[in-house]
Design an enzyme around this catalytic site. Structure first.
Site, PDB file in Angstrom:
ATOM      1  CG  HIS A  14      -1.815   1.133   1.310  1.00  0.00           C
ATOM      2  ND1 HIS A  14      -3.208   0.964   1.590  1.00  0.00           N
ATOM      3  CD2 HIS A  14      -1.754   2.544   0.955  1.00  0.00           C
ATOM      4  CE1 HIS A  14      -3.825   2.240   1.366  1.00  0.00           C
ATOM      5  NE2 HIS A  14      -2.743   3.073   1.270  1.00  0.00           N
ATOM      6  CG  HIS A  16      -0.861   7.060  -0.808  1.00  0.00           C
ATOM      7  ND1 HIS A  16      -2.137   7.255  -1.583  1.00  0.00           N
ATOM      8  CD2 HIS A  16      -0.920   6.396   0.058  1.00  0.00           C
ATOM      9  CE1 HIS A  16      -2.845   6.931  -0.779  1.00  0.00           C
ATOM     10  NE2 HIS A  16      -2.250   6.128   0.292  1.00  0.00           N
ATOM     11  CG  LEU A  17       4.951   5.538  -5.802  1.00  0.00           C
ATOM     12  CD1 LEU A  17       5.357   4.810  -7.059  1.00  0.00           C
ATOM     13  CD2 LEU A  17       6.221   5.932  -4.856  1.00  0.00           C
ATOM     14  NE  ARG A  18       0.528  11.832  -2.165  1.00  0.00           N
ATOM     15  CZ  ARG A  18      -0.312  11.595  -1.141  1.00  0.00           C
ATOM     16  NH1 ARG A  18      -1.155  11.025  -1.694  1.00  0.00           N
ATOM     17  NH2 ARG A  18      -0.118  11.864   0.090  1.00  0.00           N
ATOM     18  CG  ASN A  42      -4.957   8.494  -3.162  1.00  0.00           C
ATOM     19  OD1 ASN A  42      -4.049   8.052  -3.671  1.00  0.00           O
ATOM     20  ND2 ASN A  42      -5.140   9.234  -1.932  1.00  0.00           N
ATOM     21  CE  LYS A 100      -7.786   2.205  -0.490  1.00  0.00           C
ATOM     22  NZ  LYS A 100      -6.774   3.037  -0.163  1.00  0.00           N
ATOM     23  CG  HIS A 137      -9.639   4.549   3.568  1.00  0.00           C
ATOM     24  ND1 HIS A 137      -8.676   5.107   3.380  1.00  0.00           N
ATOM     25  CD2 HIS A 137     -10.409   4.955   4.632  1.00  0.00           C
ATOM     26  CE1 HIS A 137      -8.571   6.237   4.590  1.00  0.00           C
ATOM     27  NE2 HIS A 137      -9.780   5.779   5.276  1.00  0.00           N
ATOM     28  CG  HIS A 175      -4.822   2.063   5.987  1.00  0.00           C
ATOM     29  ND1 HIS A 175      -6.171   2.236   6.036  1.00  0.00           N
ATOM     30  CD2 HIS A 175      -4.693   2.963   4.806  1.00  0.00           C
ATOM     31  CE1 HIS A 175      -6.695   2.917   5.020  1.00  0.00           C
ATOM     32  NE2 HIS A 175      -5.888   3.288   4.211  1.00  0.00           N
ATOM     33  CG  LEU A 220      -7.832  10.391   7.983  1.00  0.00           C
ATOM     34  CD1 LEU A 220      -8.829  11.072   6.934  1.00  0.00           C
ATOM     35  CD2 LEU A 220      -8.367  10.228   9.265  1.00  0.00           C
ATOM     36  CG  ASP A 248      -1.620   4.810   3.988  1.00  0.00           C
ATOM     37  OD1 ASP A 248      -1.864   5.230   2.819  1.00  0.00           O
ATOM     38  OD2 ASP A 248      -2.335   5.292   4.934  1.00  0.00           O
ATOM     39  CG  HIS A 252       0.104  15.217   2.311  1.00  0.00           C
ATOM     40  ND1 HIS A 252      -0.834  15.433   1.176  1.00  0.00           N
ATOM     41  CD2 HIS A 252      -0.190  14.106   2.891  1.00  0.00           C
ATOM     42  CE1 HIS A 252      -1.482  14.583   1.554  1.00  0.00           C
ATOM     43  NE2 HIS A 252      -1.423  13.799   2.199  1.00  0.00           N
ATOM     44  CB  ALA A 264      -5.191  12.846   6.511  1.00  0.00           C
TER      45      ALA A 264
HETATM   46  O1  DOR Z   1      -3.483   9.559   5.814  1.00  0.00           O
HETATM   47  C1  DOR Z   1      -3.789   9.111   4.725  1.00  0.00           C
HETATM   48  N1  DOR Z   1      -3.379   9.854   3.562  1.00  0.00           N
HETATM   49  N2  DOR Z   1      -5.020   8.485   4.458  1.00  0.00           N
HETATM   50  C2  DOR Z   1      -5.537   8.208   3.266  1.00  0.00           C
HETATM   51  O2  DOR Z   1      -6.462   7.410   3.176  1.00  0.00           O
HETATM   52  C3  DOR Z   1      -5.019   8.954   2.102  1.00  0.00           C
HETATM   53  C4  DOR Z   1      -3.590   9.234   2.065  1.00  0.00           C
HETATM   54  C5  DOR Z   1      -3.016  10.295   1.064  1.00  0.00           C
HETATM   55  O3  DOR Z   1      -3.374   9.999   0.161  1.00  0.00           O
HETATM   56  O4  DOR Z   1      -2.391  11.197   1.734  1.00  0.00           O
HETATM   57 ZN    ZN Z   2      -3.233   5.135   1.666  1.00  0.00          ZN
END
Ligand code: DOR
Ligand code: ZN
Length: 349
Positions: A14, A16-18, A42, A100, A137, A175, A220, A248, A252, A264
């Site tokens: 799990h 997030h690479l953006r 996402n 997802k 999620h 998560h 989250l 996860d 940011h 989050a």
């Molecule tokens: O803390 C989180 N950040 N929870 C999520 O579900 C999304 C993630 C994000 O994409 O930043």
């Molecule tokens: Zn996530």
């Protein structure tokens, strides 16, 4: 007490690479440590179709260092308009690993969220048929439900009924953060599994407010009471094949975390493996680390385990791994750390 441990190269189930400058900054970090990662869909414009997925995979591959063997395992964002033929075609070609499900209203583009599960029944049937897992999620996004109860309510309202209706659909509860989540997954059949993040093994909800508000501990699902953290540590280090690592890691820019309404997400990719070695050692379970990081996820996803290995070593605390990373035009990203010194590091990756 062993000062060194060699394990099969881990995977991150799990991540997030953006996109853009952030992708360029964070992809090489995960790629240096992990063999594969499940890539969350996402983005600002979510990855909704096979065409979006192929384009995003291309951008990820372009952000990897020359010669990298890291494999992004791609996912689609489930919406009420997801085309079941994308599922069948993506599964057959091997391009699509999972879909997802985010709780309705979770993103700013709320038109894409699933508000009524009956509207995605044909897609879920196609997934069940093709053996494509649904990653959830596991929180309701109901403002009337207390933020600390949203996982438990999700299990009752969404997950348990979904599993009853589609018993052959393979589901990963992403998560997990509660004793109830641990119990639900443990007691369910082999089609239900869960990922666990490093931060939920390390912090509880009081830590978020210890001495002041700590935006870099906000993610989250939010961290819960201490009893939940202890339940997660117990099951993660138990060797149970139903539980595996999903970092996860969610970068940011610093300015989006340290502000009046912070985002989050915790960026943990550079420190996940040292922290896990520390947690597993504290639990007297270093021999179970490899199952959690490198074996259980492969088994659930029906993929071969990685062929090479990495070495983790006990070392004096190393401050350099906590330095913020530079994401170019996006600014800097703060790396997750707790107050306790971290006495493990990756010696060979
Ligand atoms: O803390 C989180 N950040 N929870 C999520 O579900 C999304 C993630 C994000 O994409 O930043
Ligand atoms: Zn996530």
């Amino acid at each position: 007490m062993s000062d060194q441990i060699e394990i099969i190269r881990p995977d991150d189930w799990h991540l997030h690479l953006r996109d853009g400058a952030m992708l360029k900054a964070v992809a090489p970090i995960s790629a240096a440590l992990f063999g594969r990662a499940i890539i969350m869909p996402n983005l600002v414009a979510p990855v909704r179709t096979l065409e979006n997925l192929r384009a995003y995979r291309g951008r990820i591959e372009a952000a990897l260092p020359e010669g990298s063997t890291f494999k992004p395992l791609m996912t689609l964002y489930l919406t009420e308009t997801t085309d079941p033929t994308d599922v069948t075609e993506g599964a057959a070609s091997g391009e699509l690993t999972a879909l997802k499900l985010y709780p309705a209203g979770a993103t700013t583009n709320s038109d894409v969220d699933v508000k009524d599960m009956t509207r995605v029944h044909t897609v879920l049937e196609a997934m069940q048929e093709a053996g494509v897992p649904l990653l959830v999620h596991g929180e309701v996004n109901d403002p009337d439900v207390d933020i600390f109860d949203r996982e438990v309510v999700f299990i009752e309202r969404v997950l348990a009924p979904l599993h009853r209706y589609f018993p052959a659909l393979r589901i990963v509860m992403e998560h997990i953060t509660t004793e109830e989540g641990v119990a639900f997954v443990s007691e369910s059949d082999e089609n239900i599994a869960a990922t666990i993040t490093p931060q939920h093994l390390l912090i509880n909800r009081s830590d978020i407010f210890r001495g002041g508000i700590r935006p870099h501990f906000y993610c989250l699902p939010i961290a819960k009471r201490e009893n939940h953290r202890l339940a997660l540590r117990k099951v993660a280090t138990s060797g149970s094949p139903k539980f595996f690592l999903g970092t996860d890691s969610a970068p940011h820019p610093l300015g989006s975390k340290e502000c009046a309404c912070g985002c989050a997400g915790i960026f943990n990719a550079p420190v996940t493996l040292p922290y896990l070695a520390q947690v597993f050692e504290e639990e007297g379970a270093l021999d179970k680390l490899e199952a959690f990081t490198s074996l259980n996820g492969s088994t659930f996803y029906r993929l071969p385990v990685n062929e090479d290995r990495i070495v983790l070593r006990r070392t004096p605390p190393n401050e350099t791994i906590f330095q913020p990373i530079d994401a170019g035009a996006e600014g800097r990203v703060v790396v997750f750390r707790t107050e306790k010194p971290l006495n493990w590091s990756v010696a060979k990756a």
